[in-house]
Design a protein around this motif. Structure first.
Motif: not given
Length: 307
Positions: A12, A17-18, A251
Motif C-alpha cells: 500500500a 489504499e491500505l 489503487t
C-alpha cells in the motif's frame, strides 16, 4: 483437520489504499518509507504507520514495514531509532534484505520479527536456515525460482515462506540517479513524476518501467506476474504468504486484484473442484482491468524467463 490458511499479502502506498486493500481481503499489508525501504509504493510516516497498525490489528490482520534498503554507513545512524519506533508501535514485523539489520536488532535489544527478503539471494534452503539461526522469522523467496524449487525449500525449512503471485518484479537497481543524471547531462527539465519506460534493442514490444526513489534507479519487469491459474499448486504446497505487488499501479486496480485472489484462495480451500470451474472467470476479470501496456505471464515459475 488441516488448518492451513495462507496469508494474502499486498503493498500500500498510503492509508487510503491500505484501508481499501484490507477491506478487499488482504491479510497483511506491506508499507514503508523511502528513507529505509527499497521500492516502497509510498512514504508512510511513523504516525501513519501507527494508525495503520491499529487499524489492521483491530481486524486481526498484520502490517509489515519495509526496511529493505541497501545501507551505507550514514544510513545506520538513523536506523536504530526508526526500528525502536516501529517496535513501540507494535508492528507485526519488518521486511529486510541487508544483513546489517541483524546486528542493529541485536545492538538495540529489539524483538522485532524479521521477514528476510534479500531479493535475488533467497534461492536455497541452506541460506535461509543460516539466517534463521540468526533471527529471521519468515522469508520471501526470490522471483527467479521455479515452483518445484519453491516446494523443495518449503519442505526443508520449519518457518513461514512467502512468494509473489501477482504484479511487477524488479530486475535492476542502481544506487545512482541514472534518469535524473541523464536529463542533467542533456540540459533538460527532469520531472520525477513522469512515467518512463525503456526498450530492448531490436525488440520494440518490450516495455520496462523505470523509476527513481531515494535509493536510486529501478527497472521493473516487462510483464506482470499472474498466478491465478496455478493457485492450486501453490496452495497444495502450503506456501505461507502469497504477495501481490502493487507498485506503479492505481489503487482501484490493486483493490480489484486483491478481491479476486481472496475469492480464488478461499474457493480452492473450501472446494477445489469449484476453483477449477471458476478460475477462467477470475482470469478474465484480471484481463479486463489489466493496463494495455502490461502483459501477463507466470515469470520463472514454469520456465527460465530471460529479461
Amino acid at each position: 483437520m488441516n488448518q492451513y490458511k495462507p496469508e494474502l499479502q499486498a503493498t500500500a502506498k498510503d492509508l487510503d489504499e491500505l484501508f481499501r486493500l484490507s477491506d478487499a481481503g488482504a491479510d497483511s499489508i506491506y508499507v514503508g518509507h523511502q528513507d529505509f525501504a527499497n521500492r516502497a509504493s509510498g512514504d508512510l510516516t511513523i504516525d501513519e504507520i501507527k494508525q495503520a497498525t491499529e487499524h489492521l490489528q483491530a481486524q486481526n490482520k498484520k502490517i509489515y514495514v519495509m526496511v529493505n534498503a541497501i545501507y551505507h554507513n550514514e544510513h545506520l545512524k538513523a536506523l536504530p531509532s526508526y526500528l525502536k519506533q516501529l517496535e513501540s508501535i507494535n508492528v507485526d514485523g519488518i521486511v529486510a534484505g541487508d544483513q546489517a539489520i541483524y546486528q542493529v536488532i541485536k545492538d538495540i535489544g529489539s524483538s522485532l520479527s524479521i521477514n528476510w527478503h534479500p531479493s535475488t539471494l533467497a534461492t536455497n534452503y541452506q541460506t535461509l536456515k543460516f539466517w534463521h539461526k540468526r533471527g529471521l522469522s519468515r522469508a520471501t523467496l526470490s522471483n527467479e525460482l521455479s515452483l518445484d524449487a519453491v516446494r523443495e525449500i518449503k519442505e526443508q525449512v520449519d518457518f513461514p515462506i512467502d512468494i509473489q503471485i501477482h504484479g511487477m518484479t524488479n530486475i535492476f537497481q542502481s544506487k545512482r540517479r541514472l534518469v535524473q543524471n541523464y536529463y542533467d547531462h542533456v540540459g533538460q527539465y527532469y520531472d520525477p513524476d513522469q512515467k518512463r519506460f525503456i526498450k530492448e534493442d531490436r525488440k520494440e514490444d518490450t516495455h520496462y518501467p523505470i523509476f527513481e526513489d531515494k535509493n536510486g534507479t529501478h527497472i521493473m519487469s516487462n510483464e506482470d506476474l499472474m498466478m491465478i491459474d496455478h493457485l492450486d499448486i501453490i496452495l497444495d504446497a502450503e506456501i505461507d504468504g502469497l504477495k501481490i505487488e502493487g507498485i506503479l499501479k492505481e489503487t482501484d486496480y490493486n483493490e480489484a486484484i486483491v478481491a479476486i485472489y481472496r475469492e480464488a484462495i478461499d474457493t480452492y480451500l473450501a472446494d477445489p473442484e469449484a476453483y477449477q470451474q471458476k478460475k477462467s472467470g477470475w482470469k478474465q476479470r484480471i484481463y479486463q482491468i489489466q493496463p494495455n501496456d502490461r502483459r501477463l505471464n507466470t515469470g520463472f515459475y514454469f520456465k527460465e524467463q530471460i529479461y
